[in-house]
Design an enzyme around this catalytic site. Structure first.
Site, short mmCIF file in Angstrom:
data_model
loop_
_atom_site.label_atom_id
_atom_site.label_comp_id
_atom_site.label_asym_id
_atom_site.label_seq_id
_atom_site.Cartn_x
_atom_site.Cartn_y
_atom_site.Cartn_z
N LYS A 31 39.60 38.07 32.53
CA LYS A 31 40.35 37.99 31.51
C LYS A 31 40.59 36.66 30.80
O LYS A 31 40.80 36.54 29.49
CB LYS A 31 41.56 38.53 31.80
N LEU B 299 38.72 44.59 45.36
CA LEU B 299 39.21 45.75 45.84
C LEU B 299 40.15 45.32 47.08
O LEU B 299 39.70 44.52 48.07
CB LEU B 299 38.06 46.62 46.33
#
Length: 205
Positions: A113, A159
């Site tokens: 981001k 994950l």
């Protein structure tokens, strides 16, 4: 090129954490591993510049991995000042303390981001990257100094990591849907914890 796997075999490991339950859990988990490393855990917050400087100067690390961050996008949009305190000033404190303690390298765990940021999370992490890049460039220019390296590694979703979006998607699917996405055009990238760790260690090497 062929894949290079690098195993760091530290003689000593210092884990710094501001959450007591998290620190306890990490130390318990590390105690189950058969590692010859001397492992120590200390409670501290990266926002506390004096404390971070003291811990680093006492420990004198060779390599610093900086993973402390506030990273929940909607919460940071709401309380952006808190995000700046941790992600910007906290990162500056850790980088400055690592330099002062004579570390050879610092790896900053960043985020995808930070690429053309549109959120407080992305902007604050990009600022941390830029500060470390500036320090890294300084060291590169001063050939008389030992060449400390400051490196940033950007991740998408890891994950099973803290704050991963996957458990939310899983719960939504198990409840019969719908799966909520931020935006239909949003692209998410995933990797496993093992892949993330390999990337960090490779960056450090």
């Amino acid at each position: 090129g062929r894949k290079r796997r690098v195993a760091l075999k530290p003689g000593r490991l210092l884990v710094i954490e501001n959450s007591e339950p998290a620190l306890h859990a990490v130390l318990e988990m590390l105690a189950t591993k058969s590692s010859p490393a001397k492992i120590e855990g200390r409670l501290a917050d990266v926002r506390d510049r004096t404390r971070i400087f003291r811990l680093m100067s006492d420990f004198r690390p060779d390599i610093v991995f900086h993973a402390a961050a506030l990273k929940h996008v909607p919460l940071l949009e709401q309380d952006w000042g808190e995000g700046v305190k941790t992600n910007v000033f906290g990162s500056v404190n850790v980088a400055d303390a690592a330099v002062a303690a004579g570390a050879r390298a610092m790896v900053v765990i960043s985020t995808d981001k930070a690429i053309e940021p549109v959120s407080v999370l992305g902007a604050s992490k990009r600022f941390a990257e830029m500060y470390c890049q500036a320090l890294d460039n300084d060291f590169a220019r001063r050939s008389d100094r030992r060449g400390m390296r400051l490196i940033a590694v950007r991740f998408g979703n890891v994950l099973a990591s803290n704050g991963s979006v996957v458990p939310k998607f899983k719960a939504q699917i198990e409840a019969g849907g719908p799966v909520t996405v931020t935006h239909p055009d949003m692209v998410r990238y995933f990797m496993t914890i093992r892949e993330a760790c390999d990337l960090v260690v490779t960056a450090a090497s």
